[in-house]
Scaffold this active site. Structure first.
Site, PDB file in Angstrom:
ATOM      1  N   HIS A  28      40.511  34.914  30.089  1.00 46.84           N
ATOM      2  CA  HIS A  28      40.884  34.717  31.205  1.00 46.84           C
ATOM      3  C   HIS A  28      39.543  35.581  31.951  1.00 46.84           C
ATOM      4  CE1 HIS A  28      42.784  34.594  35.302  1.00 46.84           C
ATOM      5  NE2 HIS A  28      42.624  35.980  34.788  1.00 46.84           N
ATOM      6  N   ASP A  57      55.860  32.260  39.329  1.00 47.44           N
ATOM      7  CA  ASP A  57      55.414  33.558  39.501  1.00 47.44           C
ATOM      8  C   ASP A  57      54.187  33.056  40.368  1.00 47.44           C
ATOM      9  OD1 ASP A  57      52.556  35.028  38.735  1.00 47.44           O
ATOM     10  OD2 ASP A  57      51.610  33.511  38.439  1.00 47.44           O
ATOM     11  N   ARG A 117      53.936  38.766  47.449  1.00 48.36           N
ATOM     12  CA  ARG A 117      53.398  39.788  47.581  1.00 48.36           C
ATOM     13  C   ARG A 117      52.270  39.919  48.204  1.00 48.36           C
ATOM     14  NH1 ARG A 117      51.952  39.354  41.590  1.00 48.36           N
ATOM     15  NH2 ARG A 117      50.638  40.843  41.891  1.00 48.36           N
ATOM     16  N   SER A 163      51.672  38.129  36.205  1.00 48.45           N
ATOM     17  CA  SER A 163      51.318  37.363  37.340  1.00 48.45           C
ATOM     18  C   SER A 163      50.229  35.953  35.740  1.00 48.45           C
ATOM     19  CB  SER A 163      50.606  38.055  37.823  1.00 48.45           C
ATOM     20  OG  SER A 163      50.396  36.585  38.873  1.00 48.45           O
ATOM     21  N   LYS A 216      50.490  32.874  33.184  1.00 49.73           N
ATOM     22  CA  LYS A 216      50.107  31.751  33.145  1.00 49.73           C
ATOM     23  C   LYS A 216      49.243  31.168  31.674  1.00 49.73           C
ATOM     24  CE  LYS A 216      48.363  33.262  37.228  1.00 49.73           C
ATOM     25  NZ  LYS A 216      48.428  33.626  38.738  1.00 49.73           N
TER      26      LYS A 216
HETATM   27  N1  URA Z   1      45.537  37.086  40.232  1.00 55.48           N
HETATM   28  C1  URA Z   1      47.100  36.482  39.112  1.00 55.48           C
HETATM   29  O1  URA Z   1      46.872  35.115  39.065  1.00 55.48           O
HETATM   30  N2  URA Z   1      47.409  37.526  39.836  1.00 55.48           N
HETATM   31  C2  URA Z   1      47.718  38.868  40.545  1.00 55.48           C
HETATM   32  O2  URA Z   1      49.007  39.013  40.629  1.00 55.48           O
HETATM   33  C3  URA Z   1      46.495  39.034  40.650  1.00 55.48           C
HETATM   34  C4  URA Z   1      45.873  38.171  40.940  1.00 55.48           C
END
Ligand code: URA
Ligand code: CA
Length: 434
Positions: A82, A161, A168, A183, A187
């Site tokens: 990632h 999320d 947020r 977060s 994923k």
């Molecule tokens: N990227 C994400 O996937 N989540 C966040 O909270 C910030 C950046």
């Protein structure tokens, strides 16, 4: 349990239990906890932070808020990479075939998304015929046979999320390390990763502009990964300028092909070898990082990395001849050079602004509805530290529109030339393995 009590608990700096975090995430996903309470909690977390246990529990609660991908039909340890994002980051296109060529299974689920250029799928679709509309069984079969396949995002992954991130975004609570870390990690884990390599970008063009913040985010993610049984390592890499030279979809595919051939830009090549070594090591295809790197260098030299890329493209309907014949990729109608106005050394290339210029050409989506032009984009002919003479080309602009004055102005504004000699920036600032 009452949400208001949990908000007060976090507000006062106390640690939430696993059951409390599960209650919050379940309630919020289902809608029994309203946005106003969740935003209050997010703000309390913003100020009070979260312990390592809380972060791990939050991550897993979000993983279990929706579907999870079961990759157990694929042999071997599935390592996912990632990147926290940047401009012209071609690493995913290179790393997939590169590590697959040494035997690491790459089962990539990818998206399109908004940004300066398209996502990995958009980029790959510049190869004529290539498509990701394959079903799950076909996907697993291809990974087992070729060690690599890419499928479009499907299923309802981490709905908690999605909802929380959107909340947020409008409540001033994006910039919280525990919330960002959980977060991102939720994923990756929901998508089936057994092990995770993180490329945390730092610098002007990155989400985290400050090196210390980037390190803290990397440590938070590595600690979550290891706490929940997913071996995780992180690299902090430079995004003070775009990575590599190409920014655009077909242009980046070409850059990836060059890099798999061992003829890519030095920074891109080095970062891919570093990240790739971690992937190979975590997949247990090598017993040390040195051995992993040697294996990667070997598949580049022997041509096996390129062969793997061809096999992968062809297996998903793509015209693999693009690898040997770049003209088969989409071509822009016009080519313009951005000429240097003075002699000197390139001292700054504002990555974000260069990305915006590429988006204006049509390389990326400003809104979900925008169409991407796969052929257009930018090639940086000079990078920070390079010497330049007046009249030399700083950037080649590939465009399907005849008028690129606005793009040129944006590029001139984002590239600084200094009289004094300038050092190239550090590429890799730190590695976090814990
Ligand atoms: N990227 C994400 O996937 N989540 C966040 O909270 C910030 C950046
Ligand atoms: Ca690039």
């Amino acid at each position: 349990m009452r949400m208001v009590d949990l908000i007060e608990k976090k507000r006062d700096g106390k640690e939430l239990t696993k059951e409390e975090i599960q209650f919050i995430i379940k309630g919020y996903t289902e809608g029994s906890i309203p946005d106003y309470q969740m935003s209050s909690l997010a703000m309390a977390i913003f100020f009070q932070g979260m312990t390592e246990n809380e972060r791990a529990e939050l991550t897993m609660a979000m993983v279990h808020s929706g579907d999870t991908i079961d990759l157990s039909a694929i042999e071997g340890i599935k390592v996912d990479k990632h990147s926290t994002g940047g401009v012209g980051d071609t690493t995913t296109l290179v790393l997939g075939p590169l590590v697959a060529a040494v035997g690491v299974p790459v089962a990539k689920m990818s998206g399109r998304g908004l940004g300066h250029t398209g996502g990995t799928i958009d980029k790959l679709e510049s190869v004529p015929g290539f498509h990701v509309e394959i079903d799950n069984d076909e996907f697993m079969k291809l990974v087992n046979e070729n060690k690599i396949a890419v499928i479009g995002q499907s299923g309802n992954l981490t709905p908690a999320d999605k909802k929380l991130y959107a909340l947020r975004d409008v409540t001033g609570t994006v910039n919280s390390i525990p919330l960002i870390a959980s977060s991102i990690m939720s994923k990756k884990i929901a998508a089936g990763a057994d092990a995770i390599v993180l490329d945390v970008k730092t610098g002007a063009g990155a989400f985290m502009k400050d090196l210390e913040d980037s390190k803290e985010l990397a440590k938070a993610m590595v600690s979550i990964g290891n706490a929940v049984g997913r071996n995780t390592m992180a690299v902090i890499s430079d995004m003070s300028q775009p990575l590599g030279r190409a920014i655009g979809n077909a242009l980046e595919v070409q850059e990836a092909i060059d890099t798999l051939r061992g003829e890519g830009p030095e920074d891109l090549q080095e970062l891919c070898l570093t990240l790739g070594s971690y992937m190979v090591y975590l997949a247990k295809q090598a017993t040390s990082l040195e051995e992993a790197r040697t294996k990667l260098e070997e598949v580049i030299r022997s041509g096996k990395a390129l062969e793997t890329f061809k096999t992968f493209l062809a297996a998903q309907g793509g015209d693999a001849s693009v690898v040997d014949n770049p003209n088969a990729l989409p071509q822009a109608k016009y080519k313009f050079e951005l000429e240097a106005k003075e002699d000197g050394f390139v001292s700054e290339i504002v990555a974000d602004a260069v990305g915006t210029a590429a988006m204006w050409l049509g390389a990326g989506r400003a809104t979900k509805e925008s169409e991407i032009d796969l052929a257009v984009g930018l090639m940086l002919n000079k990078k920070i530290g390079d010497e330049v003479k007046k009249g030399e080309s700083l950037v080649t602009i590939y465009s399907n529109q005849e008028d690129v004055e606005q793009v040129k102005q944006k590029l001139y504004d984002s590239i600084t030339i200094s009289k004094d000699k300038v050092e190239a920036p550090t590429l890799i600032y730190a590695t976090i393995t814990e």
